[in-house]
Design an enzyme around this catalytic site. Structure first.
Site, PDB file in Angstrom:
ATOM      1  N   THR A 402      32.141 -48.115  -4.252  1.00 57.43           N
ATOM      2  CA  THR A 402      30.696 -48.118  -4.227  1.00 57.43           C
ATOM      3  C   THR A 402      30.226 -47.021  -5.159  1.00 57.43           C
ATOM      4  O   THR A 402      31.002 -46.150  -5.532  1.00 57.43           O
ATOM      5  CB  THR A 402      30.247 -47.846  -2.776  1.00 57.43           C
ATOM      6  N   GLY A 494      32.047 -44.301  -0.817  1.00 58.67           N
ATOM      7  CA  GLY A 494      33.118 -43.818   0.041  1.00 58.67           C
ATOM      8  C   GLY A 494      33.402 -44.645   1.273  1.00 58.67           C
ATOM      9  O   GLY A 494      34.025 -44.159   2.209  1.00 58.67           O
TER      10      GLY A 494
END
Length: 590
Positions: A402, A494
């Site tokens: 991401t 994360g």
């Protein structure tokens, strides 16, 4: 020592002391001793000087995980665009220069603060499950989850939302033409750019992942091997797709030429996405979840993100403790954060899912009364095993890969965007002829209740697979306001660690009086209830670890967590910092 954000930084994540010797002080902060020893004055230290300093600007700021994309956003601001214009430009640029996470083949969330109206919007452009998706689509004939099916096949791909989301934001809250904000991304895709050492490492690690598909190898491989540092990455097909979007708008992606190529890719490999799925995709504007912490207003994404709810839930629990007195990363602070994290993630597994299909008890989960009940379960001297923690009952209180970027402008507009392909390069599949890497977000559903996904997160029926549902996410683009005015914009990639990373960044600023640079480099911790382990970064002292172990915490020292992009607005200026855990990130202002 090395340079990060243009400043000298230590090689480790450990926070430097303010002044360890006179040699660290700038010339203006040093007082030389006179020649006569008897008259030597006491050395004076300039206590206003920070060894770890953020980037500072007066007119606007952009923080992202790739310097070229940050520069694109800054150029838009300098041309008179607002934060939304710049944010959309950064979003399209990252699809080119951060191909493992930036995307137009995935989806995400954008928080917008509109300075004119004072309105705060949570823009949901999360991927959706195709209409043919079914509850047990990833189970084998024995009822077990089939390895890899929800990650590395065409069945893993959800209907992308990024193009719809970025264009919606621009049309409703921006000031510039779509063709103008996409033009820099087109140029980067056509002309190419040198592969950075960090991107080269990711490409090498994903060799088998990407190497399964000729369409992917044609872009990311050279002479049978992944591109290496210094090689030029040129993406001609992606440039063509971006040009079509710039000219014809999102309809070309969802109903036109690009969409037809995506459907052809699905048909060729037994994927589920149809022309009707693309045509029926919708962006949703939602109300942010809001909490208060020591006089600050915390505002973040609601479901289908779990991030905002659990940031507020954990901070509601933690506000009762004198964390400032305990100190940042002290054993007591870490212990209390870990216990609060366990309680929140247990609730996440039970209650969180797509709010259009499930009643999520948002008000209960974020209420202070519920936090009071949860806090009673915390023993400040002893860790509670995860096996003894069950989801709470919030209803009575109802009344990795991401990327994230943050933008703030002089008018007071804010953008915090977290979007994703899920794992590095998503499914690894490039839709032939488009240059667009497609997500594997279907893995974020609960393939089978109680069975962890790729991030170790356990889900339940609320996040079960279903047609047109949006999978649960941890993405947490977040604002902090002070007296109704912008104070902090932050977020992180994360996976499951996004929520805890974002919360710790906020606590470091509010509780521990850190500037955004100090708040960023401070070592982080994470607990997600299952598995029962307290994950910590390097930099926590051995003494602290021993105290935590004596309290019953099961410590696991693991690689770094999160890569925040944070901007603080204070005293009429912008202060920003890109997390050095990603060496390609950069914050720029003017």
């Amino acid at each position: 020592m090395r340079k990060i954000n243009g400043l000298l930084k230590p090689a480790t994540m450990a926070l430097l002391p303010l002044c360890t010797s006179l040699a660290f002080l700038p010339a203006h902060a040093q007082t030389a001793a006179p020649a006569t020893p008897a008259a030597a004055p006491v050395v004076k230290y300039d206590l206003t000087y920070d060894i770890i300093s953020p980037v500072m600007a007066k007119n606007g700021m952009v923080a992202s995980e790739q310097e070229l994309a940050t520069q694109v956003g800054l150029d838009i601001l300098k041309r008179g665009g607002n934060a939304i214009d710049a944010g959309v430009a950064v979003g399209f640029a990252l699809a080119v220069v951060l191909p493992n996470a930036g995307n137009i083949g995935g989806g995400g969330f954008m928080m917008i603060h509109d300075a004119k109206t004072g309105k705060n919007v949570a823009l949901d452009f999360r991927e959706m499950a195709p209409a043919k998706a079914s509850r047990d689509m990833y189970l084998d004939d024995k009822g077990n989850v089939a390895p890899g099916r929800s990650l590395y096949t065409h069945l893993a791909i959800g209907v992308p939302g990024t193009v719809a989301g970025l264009t919606h934001a621009l049309q409703k809250y921006g000031t510039m033409k779509l063709s103008d904000v996409i033009a820099p991304a087109v140029k980067l895709a056509e002309k190419g750019y040198p592969v950075s050492p960090s991107l080269a490492l990711i490409l090498a690690a994903e060799r088998d992942h990407l190497g399964q598909w000729e369409s992917s190898k044609a872009i990311f491989f050279k002479d049978g091997r992944p591109l290496e540092a210094g090689d030029k990455l040129v993406q001609k097909d992606l440039a063509k797709s971006l040009k079509l979007i710039a000219k014809k708008g999102p309809s070309v992606f969802y109903e036109g030429e690009i969409g037809k190529k995506i459907v052809a890719e699905m048909d060729k490999h037994n994927g589920l996405i149809t022309a009707a799925d693309l045509k029926n995709y919708k962006v949703v504007e939602r109300e942010p979840v809001v909490g208060n912490y020591r006089g600050y207003q915390v505002m973040s994404m609601p479901p289908p993100s779990s991030g905002g709810i659990h940031i507020i839930q954990m901070m509601n629990i933690l506000e009762r403790y004198p964390l400032k007195q305990y100190g940042a990363d002290s054993a007591q602070t870490i212990h209390l954060m870990a216990e609060a994290m366990k309680l929140a993630y247990a609730d996440r597994a039970e209650y969180l899912g797509d709010p259009d299909f499930n009643k999520v008890p948002v008000k209960g989960l974020t209420s202070r009364a519920y936090a009071d009940e949860l806090a009673k379960k915390i023993n400040p001297d002893r860790a509670t095993p995860s096996s003894e923690i069950k989801p709470g009952k919030p209803q009575p209180y109802e009344s990795d890969q991401t990327t994230h970027f943050s933008v703030a402008d002089k008018q007071g507009n804010l953008v915090a965007t977290t979007y994703t392909l899920n794992l590095n390069f998503g499914s690894g599949i490039v839709a032939t002829g488009t240059g667009i890497t497609l997500n594997n977000e279907m893995d974020d559903f609960s393939a089978k209740p109680g069975v962890p996904n790729a991030f170790g997160l356990v889900g339940g029926e609320a996040n079960a697979i279903g047609p047109a549902k949006r999978p649960l996410s941890s993405m947490s683009p977040t604002f902090v306001l002070k007296d109704g005015k912008p104070f902090l914009v932050t977020g992180s990639p994360g996976g499951s660690r996004i929520i805890t990373t974002t919360m710790q960044t906020i606590l470091n600023v509010i509780e521990h009086d850190m500037n955004v640079a100090e708040a960023t480099i401070t070592p982080r911790i994470h607990h997600q209830w299952a598995p029962d382990q307290l994950r910590i970064e390097k930099g926590i002292s051995a003494d602290t670890i021993k105290i935590l172990q004596d309290k019953g915490q099961k410590i696991s020292v693991q690689p770094s967590m999160g890569r925040t992009q944070t901007i603080q607005i204070k005293d009429g200026a912008f202060y920003g910092y890109s997390d050095p855990r990603n060496p390609d990130g950069r914050t720029l202002g003017f």
